[in-house]
Design an enzyme around this catalytic site. Structure first.
Site, PDB file in Angstrom:
ATOM      1  CG  HIS A 172      -1.843   1.124   1.348  1.00 31.46           C
ATOM      2  ND1 HIS A 172      -3.160   1.062   0.940  1.00 31.46           N
ATOM      3  CD2 HIS A 172      -1.648   2.378   1.808  1.00 31.46           C
ATOM      4  CE1 HIS A 172      -3.744   2.245   1.150  1.00 31.46           C
ATOM      5  NE2 HIS A 172      -2.838   3.063   1.678  1.00 31.46           N
ATOM      6  CD  GLU A 173       1.632   3.693   3.693  1.00 28.33           C
ATOM      7  OE1 GLU A 173       1.856   4.733   3.045  1.00 28.33           O
ATOM      8  OE2 GLU A 173       0.608   3.527   4.384  1.00 28.33           O
ATOM      9  CG  HIS A 192       0.432   6.284  -0.643  1.00 31.12           C
ATOM     10  ND1 HIS A 192      -0.558   7.066  -1.179  1.00 31.12           N
ATOM     11  CD2 HIS A 192      -0.150   5.613   0.392  1.00 31.12           C
ATOM     12  CE1 HIS A 192      -1.699   6.893  -0.494  1.00 31.12           C
ATOM     13  NE2 HIS A 192      -1.483   5.993   0.456  1.00 31.12           N
ATOM     14  CD  GLU A 240      -5.645   5.829   0.719  1.00 33.36           C
ATOM     15  OE1 GLU A 240      -4.758   6.685   0.891  1.00 33.36           O
ATOM     16  OE2 GLU A 240      -5.719   4.779   1.394  1.00 33.36           O
TER      17      GLU A 240
END
Lengths: 500, 500
Positions: B265-266, B269, B295
């Site tokens: 997830h990170e 980003h 997001e």
């Protein structure tokens, strides 16, 4: 604190606090660049450091700062403010006397010169570096003239690193020390005792070196709630703020001495910064008072604690509990002798406790002569090698292991080297005084370092820049700089090891 | 670049560069506080961050900035400068419309309110937090009035996080999505298939989780020469500069999902920030264009790549090679089902892919009603629990697992929550378009993530803030915000898993 400040005092203290805060951001960026920063971010980060440094420089030389100095110098009852103003005035004068165009050229040349030095060192090519070094010498001579000096132009440069120490002081002390040390070296070289450092160079996993280093740092009283230990290429200690003073080290799995003695050395620097009085936080006084006094702290822990027989007697079991199998058969006596081997070598940062000062003498004599126009940059390599041969009895085969080895001159840091030798002498002199208050050997033997740390904090650390280096030295030891203690310490130590 | 700038343009670009540079220093300090900073330095460091933030704020609202906006807005041929000016103007207006005393009170209240929230959450005591939350609501209502809005006061706040998205848009889309998701949830709950997540919670040493996470990050195309992975308590990604975009994660040795899906997830980003056009470096456009689009990137990698069957088919062997013994007997099908279990739960950040959006709806409806004076802060705990029961079928036993769980409102971040649900919808909509260009499933099945990364960079990443969120969405997908793709994706996925 601060309740009784008038409006100007309060504004001044806020102003210098803001400068310190920019400094903290810069220090964190520097720490990050030398520990964790990924490659691709380095260029941008360096520019950010430059921008913030420029901001600090502007604040240090602004009309606002000039106003504070004029308004407060001699007109404040607060000792911290008075001393802070003196620090600021010194900075202000130093910078305002250099025409700003010239300073800008210099800063830009500095970066270039350091980069060229690095390349020249790698290529073992003094000639490519020579024109830059010549310019750095020229600029520093010019700056010294702008700043002014008494008697010797080199004093103006010395003052940047060791305020109060002059050529007269050094020229009285250094030659005598040199003579004693070279005599001592000859006696050692004639000895039949031959320490065997090969005992120490077995494979020693990094994790185990780290565990031992952390344990020692902890015993020294280094506060891990206000610091940390990280890995780097060229180890250093750095204070971000009083609650965050970090140590870095380097692990050589073939030679544990790099990490262990290196960590203790940097830990000594860090203990100084961790124990400055909280009253000085975020003032210009919140830092070690000079390069030499700082070095006296790192060297105290390295040489007067961690290289002693008492230390290793107490810690040899702990050491062996971390050390790999190949160390388990090494006898204590052989170990102790091996970590204290004296052997002339070319590279200063790898030198032993005795020959280190001789390396410094070489540099001091050469840089003083350079600044005083007695020698020329082009003749440096030969002169360097001659002096190495004269003082250490060995002649570098090339400039890489000779005049090109240190970064200092490439960045214009003339007048810095003497601090290292002064640090040795200060440390020995502090050690001698400490012995009157404590049974130092017994304390070390018991591993009761807290007593040592407390003594150093009480006598040295707490003051930060509230006292000048010689004020500290003379206040603590009740005498002027006296190199006898260093020479005596070394003689006594090596007589025992080398049995002469 | 920059060759053809006039003097004002050049000054403006230097000015915003300096602002970005202060921002970089602040970001590094924030990263350090959340990863490595020792406890005792935190207070000082936080003050340094405040000082530098104030400096950036001053620059954003200065007369100099006003001058640049007046001189350059609509009067520059350089698109980057024009868009930069627009960003700066938005910031300038936002701040200059708030009386400076009020803003100062607000900033000070913010810090206090966040601290009280933390304590209240720990003590499960909504009442101690209530007066602070009431004030945060009041301030935000007042600010919204200062800023101005069309139709609905909440639009002014939404604009801070998702410019272009309004209450009209959300109210058209959210209820329909909610209905579809609750229907889907009921079907899942009626299914006879029961994934067994206990298969996943065997002991999994941190080092092995880290090795697997690094491998996946690497395969995603995350550039380790321009970033790094560190450990923290609340994981985040942070861009320091374009060559230094860092990821952090948290290791739970009893549940590898925290680290693995969290890192991916990170990483999503981070890929966004790493791949913004270098032309935008150190301008106000060098960053993701909105919370929602950001997001969408993290969720794309998390849900549309790493939670898919194709991904695990390709990576299950690699996973097992890092996983401990207890995982070796877990069948692929059981594993895949277990990592995709749907189960209503109280804590948003632990929610599964399906129920997550329902958590967001609860928050959106409540905060919109708060700002619109339809409900009162004192009634929040009950209303929260009612909505949880209505949408997720479960009722929090206390406020700790209810209204007190999120930090957002305590810091005044009203209008932020919808970005999370928008991110889901954007991601699904991008995914649908990507499928026209690539056989996404096959690409994932082959582990050929470079194709996906390239597509995202070409269509989204590179633009930074050059395009607004809806401009990106509509430009890429050729249609307006359309939640059908998210609902279809989830239905298709869970029909297969839960066999209904």
């Amino acid at each position: 604190m601060g309740e009784q400040w008038n409006r100007t005092e309060e504004q001044f203290m806020n102003y210098v606090k803001e400068m310190s805060q920019y400094g903290e951001a810069i220090s964190l960026m520097a720490w990050d660049l030398r520990t964790y920063a990924p490659k691709n971010g380095v260029e941008g980060r360096s520019d950010v450091i430059a921008t913030l440094s420029q901001k600090v420089h502007q604040m240090a030389t602004s009309d606002e700062m000039k106003g504070y100095i004029e308004a407060l110098k001699g007109h404040t009852k607060d000792e911290i403010i008075q001393k802070s103003i003196e620090e600021c005035e010194k900075e202000y004068n130093k910078h305002s006397k250099i025409p700003s165009d010239e300073y800008k050229e210099y800063v830009s040349l500095q970066a270039k010169s350091e980069a060229i030095w690095e390349e020249a060192k790698e290529k073992n090519d003094f000639d490519m570096y020579r024109p830059y070094l010549e310019k750095m010498v020229e600029y520093n001579k010019r700056f010294a003239e702008y700043w002014g000096y008494e008697k010797h132009i080199y004093n103006a440069l010395l003052d940047n690193f060791e305020p109060g120490v002059t050529v007269d002081v050094l020229d009285e002390v250094f030659p005598a020390v040199r003579k004693s040390l070279t005599d001592l070296l000859q006696q050692i070289q004639k000895s039949d005792v031959h320490p065997d450092p090969s005992l120490l160079t077995g494979h020693f996993p990094k994790e185990q070196q780290e565990a031992f280093s952390l344990e020692i740092l902890n015993r020294m009283g280094y506060n891990f709630e206000g610091g940390r230990l990280d890995e780097t290429v060229h180890p250093f200690a750095i204070d971000l703020n009083q609650g965050d003073v970090r140590v870095t080290t380097k692990y050589d799995e073939k030679d544990f001495r790099t990490a262990v003695f290196g960590t203790i050395h940097e830990g000594g620097h860090a203990l100084y910064e961790q124990n400055i009085s909280p009253k000085l936080a975020y003032t210009p006084l919140a830092g070690g008072t000079s390069m030499g006094i700082h070095e006296s702290q790192s060297l105290f822990w390295e040489n007067f604690v961690s290289r002693t027989e008492a230390f290793w007697k107490n810690h040899y079991e702990l050491f062996l509990s971390h050390a790999p199998e190949s160390f388990q058969h090494v006898k204590f006596e052989d170990f102790y002798r091996a970590v204290n081997e004296v052997k002339p070598s070319f590279i200063r940062i790898e030198a032993d406790e005795l020959t280190y000062c001789l390396h410094i003498m070489v540099r001091y004599e050469l840089e003083k002569a350079l600044i005083n126009d007695e020698i020329e940059v082009k003749d440096l390599p030969e002169l360097w090698n001659d002096k190495m041969e004269e003082y250490l009895g060995i002649r570098p085969k090339n400039d890489q292991e000779g005049v090109l080895q240190d970064v200092h001159w490439s960045g214009g840091a003339f007048g810095y080297f003497p601090s290292y030798a002064l640090g040795y002498m200060y440390a020995a002199q502090f050690h001698n005084t400490m012995k009157k208050d404590l049974d130092v050997e017994e304390v070390i033997g018991k591993g009761d370092f807290e007593q040592i740390r407390k003594w150093l904090t009480e006598n040295i650390h707490q003051y930060g820049k509230m006292k000048k280096p010689l004020e500290i030295l003379e206040g603590v030891t009740n005498e002027k700089l006296n190199p006898t203690y260093l020479v005596d310490h070394l003689r006594e130590k090596y007589q025992k090891i080398y049995q002469f």
